[in-house]
Design a protein around this motif. Structure first.
Motif, PDB file in Angstrom:
ATOM      1  N   THR A 156       0.834  -1.202   0.000  1.00  0.00           N
ATOM      2  CA  THR A 156       0.000   0.000   0.000  1.00  0.00           C
ATOM      3  C   THR A 156       0.871   1.255   0.000  1.00  0.00           C
ATOM      4  O   THR A 156       0.585   2.213  -0.713  1.00  0.00           O
ATOM      5  N   SER A 157       1.926   1.248   0.784  1.00  0.00           N
ATOM      6  CA  SER A 157       2.814   2.412   0.825  1.00  0.00           C
ATOM      7  C   SER A 157       3.567   2.590  -0.490  1.00  0.00           C
ATOM      8  O   SER A 157       3.796   3.716  -0.926  1.00  0.00           O
ATOM      9  N   ILE A 158       3.954   1.490  -1.108  1.00  0.00           N
ATOM     10  CA  ILE A 158       4.627   1.575  -2.406  1.00  0.00           C
ATOM     11  C   ILE A 158       3.673   2.162  -3.446  1.00  0.00           C
ATOM     12  O   ILE A 158       4.058   3.023  -4.249  1.00  0.00           O
ATOM     13  N   LEU A 159       2.410   1.743  -3.393  1.00  0.00           N
ATOM     14  CA  LEU A 159       1.399   2.306  -4.290  1.00  0.00           C
ATOM     15  C   LEU A 159       1.236   3.803  -4.019  1.00  0.00           C
ATOM     16  O   LEU A 159       1.113   4.603  -4.952  1.00  0.00           O
ATOM     17  N   MET A 160       1.270   4.192  -2.765  1.00  0.00           N
ATOM     18  CA  MET A 160       1.148   5.604  -2.410  1.00  0.00           C
ATOM     19  C   MET A 160       2.319   6.414  -2.962  1.00  0.00           C
ATOM     20  O   MET A 160       2.137   7.550  -3.401  1.00  0.00           O
ATOM     21  N   VAL A 161       3.520   5.840  -2.947  1.00  0.00           N
ATOM     22  CA  VAL A 161       4.683   6.519  -3.521  1.00  0.00           C
ATOM     23  C   VAL A 161       4.439   6.783  -5.008  1.00  0.00           C
ATOM     24  O   VAL A 161       4.657   7.896  -5.494  1.00  0.00           O
ATOM     25  N   VAL A 162       3.962   5.781  -5.720  1.00  0.00           N
ATOM     26  CA  VAL A 162       3.689   5.932  -7.152  1.00  0.00           C
ATOM     27  C   VAL A 162       2.607   6.994  -7.380  1.00  0.00           C
ATOM     28  O   VAL A 162       2.740   7.866  -8.247  1.00  0.00           O
ATOM     29  N   VAL A 163       1.548   6.954  -6.581  1.00  0.00           N
ATOM     30  CA  VAL A 163       0.462   7.933  -6.701  1.00  0.00           C
ATOM     31  C   VAL A 163       0.988   9.348  -6.457  1.00  0.00           C
ATOM     32  O   VAL A 163       0.638  10.285  -7.178  1.00  0.00           O
ATOM     33  N   LEU A 164       1.838   9.512  -5.458  1.00  0.00           N
ATOM     34  CA  LEU A 164       2.384  10.844  -5.179  1.00  0.00           C
ATOM     35  C   LEU A 164       3.263  11.345  -6.322  1.00  0.00           C
ATOM     36  O   LEU A 164       3.210  12.532  -6.670  1.00  0.00           O
ATOM     37  N   PHE A 165       4.072  10.471  -6.908  1.00  0.00           N
ATOM     38  CA  PHE A 165       4.884  10.880  -8.057  1.00  0.00           C
ATOM     39  C   PHE A 165       3.983  11.296  -9.226  1.00  0.00           C
ATOM     40  O   PHE A 165       4.254  12.287  -9.912  1.00  0.00           O
ATOM     41  N   ILE A 166       2.893  10.557  -9.453  1.00  0.00           N
ATOM     42  CA  ILE A 166       1.958  10.900 -10.532  1.00  0.00           C
ATOM     43  C   ILE A 166       1.257  12.220 -10.233  1.00  0.00           C
ATOM     44  O   ILE A 166       1.131  13.091 -11.110  1.00  0.00           O
ATOM     45  N   LEU A 167       0.811  12.396  -8.983  1.00  0.00           N
ATOM     46  CA  LEU A 167       0.169  13.655  -8.606  1.00  0.00           C
ATOM     47  C   LEU A 167       1.120  14.837  -8.761  1.00  0.00           C
ATOM     48  O   LEU A 167       0.700  15.936  -9.128  1.00  0.00           O
ATOM     49  N   ALA A 168       2.390  14.624  -8.478  1.00  0.00           N
ATOM     50  CA  ALA A 168       3.374  15.690  -8.660  1.00  0.00           C
ATOM     51  C   ALA A 168       3.409  16.124 -10.121  1.00  0.00           C
ATOM     52  O   ALA A 168       3.442  17.327 -10.422  1.00  0.00           O
ATOM     53  N   ARG A 169       3.360  15.156 -11.023  1.00  0.00           N
ATOM     54  CA  ARG A 169       3.339  15.484 -12.459  1.00  0.00           C
ATOM     55  C   ARG A 169       2.050  16.202 -12.837  1.00  0.00           C
ATOM     56  O   ARG A 169       2.065  17.153 -13.619  1.00  0.00           O
ATOM     57  N   VAL A 170       0.925  15.737 -12.282  1.00  0.00           N
ATOM     58  CA  VAL A 170      -0.367  16.381 -12.560  1.00  0.00           C
ATOM     59  C   VAL A 170      -0.325  17.831 -12.087  1.00  0.00           C
ATOM     60  O   VAL A 170      -0.749  18.742 -12.812  1.00  0.00           O
ATOM     61  N   PHE A 171       0.183  18.057 -10.889  1.00  0.00           N
ATOM     62  CA  PHE A 171       0.252  19.420 -10.362  1.00  0.00           C
ATOM     63  C   PHE A 171       1.220  20.276 -11.174  1.00  0.00           C
ATOM     64  O   PHE A 171       0.965  21.459 -11.399  1.00  0.00           O
ATOM     65  N   ARG A 172       2.326  19.695 -11.617  1.00  0.00           N
ATOM     66  CA  ARG A 172       3.279  20.447 -12.430  1.00  0.00           C
ATOM     67  C   ARG A 172       2.624  20.842 -13.759  1.00  0.00           C
ATOM     68  O   ARG A 172       2.762  21.977 -14.219  1.00  0.00           O
ATOM     69  N   HIS A 173       1.886  19.902 -14.346  1.00  0.00           N
ATOM     70  CA  HIS A 173       1.185  20.184 -15.608  1.00  0.00           C
ATOM     71  C   HIS A 173       0.087  21.221 -15.369  1.00  0.00           C
ATOM     72  O   HIS A 173      -0.087  22.140 -16.190  1.00  0.00           O
ATOM     73  N   GLY A 174      -0.647  21.092 -14.275  1.00  0.00           N
ATOM     74  CA  GLY A 174      -1.688  22.068 -13.952  1.00  0.00           C
ATOM     75  C   GLY A 174      -1.121  23.456 -13.736  1.00  0.00           C
ATOM     76  O   GLY A 174      -1.711  24.457 -14.155  1.00  0.00           O
ATOM     77  N   ALA A 175       0.031  23.541 -13.089  1.00  0.00           N
ATOM     78  CA  ALA A 175       0.674  24.843 -12.873  1.00  0.00           C
ATOM     79  C   ALA A 175       1.107  25.453 -14.199  1.00  0.00           C
ATOM     80  O   ALA A 175       0.943  26.661 -14.417  1.00  0.00           O
ATOM     81  N   ALA A 176       1.624  24.629 -15.106  1.00  0.00           N
ATOM     82  CA  ALA A 176       2.038  25.127 -16.425  1.00  0.00           C
ATOM     83  C   ALA A 176       0.822  25.606 -17.217  1.00  0.00           C
ATOM     84  O   ALA A 176       0.876  26.662 -17.867  1.00  0.00           O
ATOM     85  N   MET A 177      -0.268  24.845 -17.158  1.00  0.00           N
ATOM     86  CA  MET A 177      -1.490  25.256 -17.863  1.00  0.00           C
ATOM     87  C   MET A 177      -2.031  26.568 -17.286  1.00  0.00           C
ATOM     88  O   MET A 177      -2.502  27.434 -18.031  1.00  0.00           O
ATOM     89  N   ARG A 178      -1.952  26.698 -15.979  1.00  0.00           N
ATOM     90  CA  ARG A 178      -2.426  27.915 -15.324  1.00  0.00           C
ATOM     91  C   ARG A 178      -1.600  29.120 -15.770  1.00  0.00           C
ATOM     92  O   ARG A 178      -2.137  30.198 -16.044  1.00  0.00           O
TER      93      ARG A 178
END
Length: 185
Positions: A156-178
């Motif tokens: 579960t924690s390993i999955l959370m690490v992957v989710v956080l890395f993906i969310l970081a990319r989503v937020f980076r993309h969202g910031a660029a779009m903004r």
């Protein structure tokens, strides 16, 4: 602008992160104080152990206990910083500005902290084996210690690490779009 239920949710998140950081600071302080006490009191503790269990009892493994405390201190620090990053993200959400490059960096750091915590968990388990083995040899009715530290990584924690890395990319993309949207208006 946030509505009332979200404000309560964000407040609860902020309070919980502050509480968790407080608990981690207390745990760190406890470890830092207890470590030297183990060294200073080891002769007294060993003498009391001999008095209670007889001369066949092995001396307290001070270096193993200090190693265990050091590993625990690292784990506590990782959790402390994880919740600090989360609290900073919650603050930006409360301000209505979640898609910031800083939040992408925070999520990325949270993923690395959680990954490091998984490694620390394995090291902590290995460091606990000599202490648990020594303590279980006492065969006290008041002392119940398991020496099974074979749990390894938590999926579960390993999955959370992957989710956080993906969310970081989503937020980076969202910031660029903004930024692109603000540049065109």
């Amino acid at each position: 602008m946030t509505d009332k239920p979200n404000d309560i949710l964000l407040l609860a998140g902020k309070v919980l992160t502050i509480l968790m950081q407080g608990f981690m600071a207390f745990a760190a302080l406890t470890l830092v104080i207890t470590g030297p006490l183990v060294v200073v009191m080891s002769d007294t503790i060993n003498a009391e152990m001999v008095a209670e269990y007889g001369s066949t009892v092995a001396p307290m493994p001070v270096s193993a206990i200090l190693g265990l405390f050091a590993c625990a201190l690292v784990a506590v620090a990782l959790v402390f910083f994880f919740f600090g990053k989360l609290r900073a993200i919650i603050s930006t959400v409360a301000e209505g500005e979640p898609f910031l490059p800083d939040n992408a960096d925070r999520l990325n750091a949270m993923a690395w902290l959680l990954a490091a915590l998984q490694v620390a968990k394995v090291v902590l388990g290995a460091a606990a084996v000599p202490v648990a083995t020594w303590a279980s040899a006492l065969k006290s009715e008041d002392l119940h210690i398991s020496t099974d530290f074979s749990s390894g990584f938590d999926l579960t924690s390993i999955l959370m690490v992957v989710v956080l890395f993906i969310l970081a990319r989503v937020f980076r993309h969202g910031a660029a779009m903004r930024e692109d949207l603000e540049g065109t208006v």
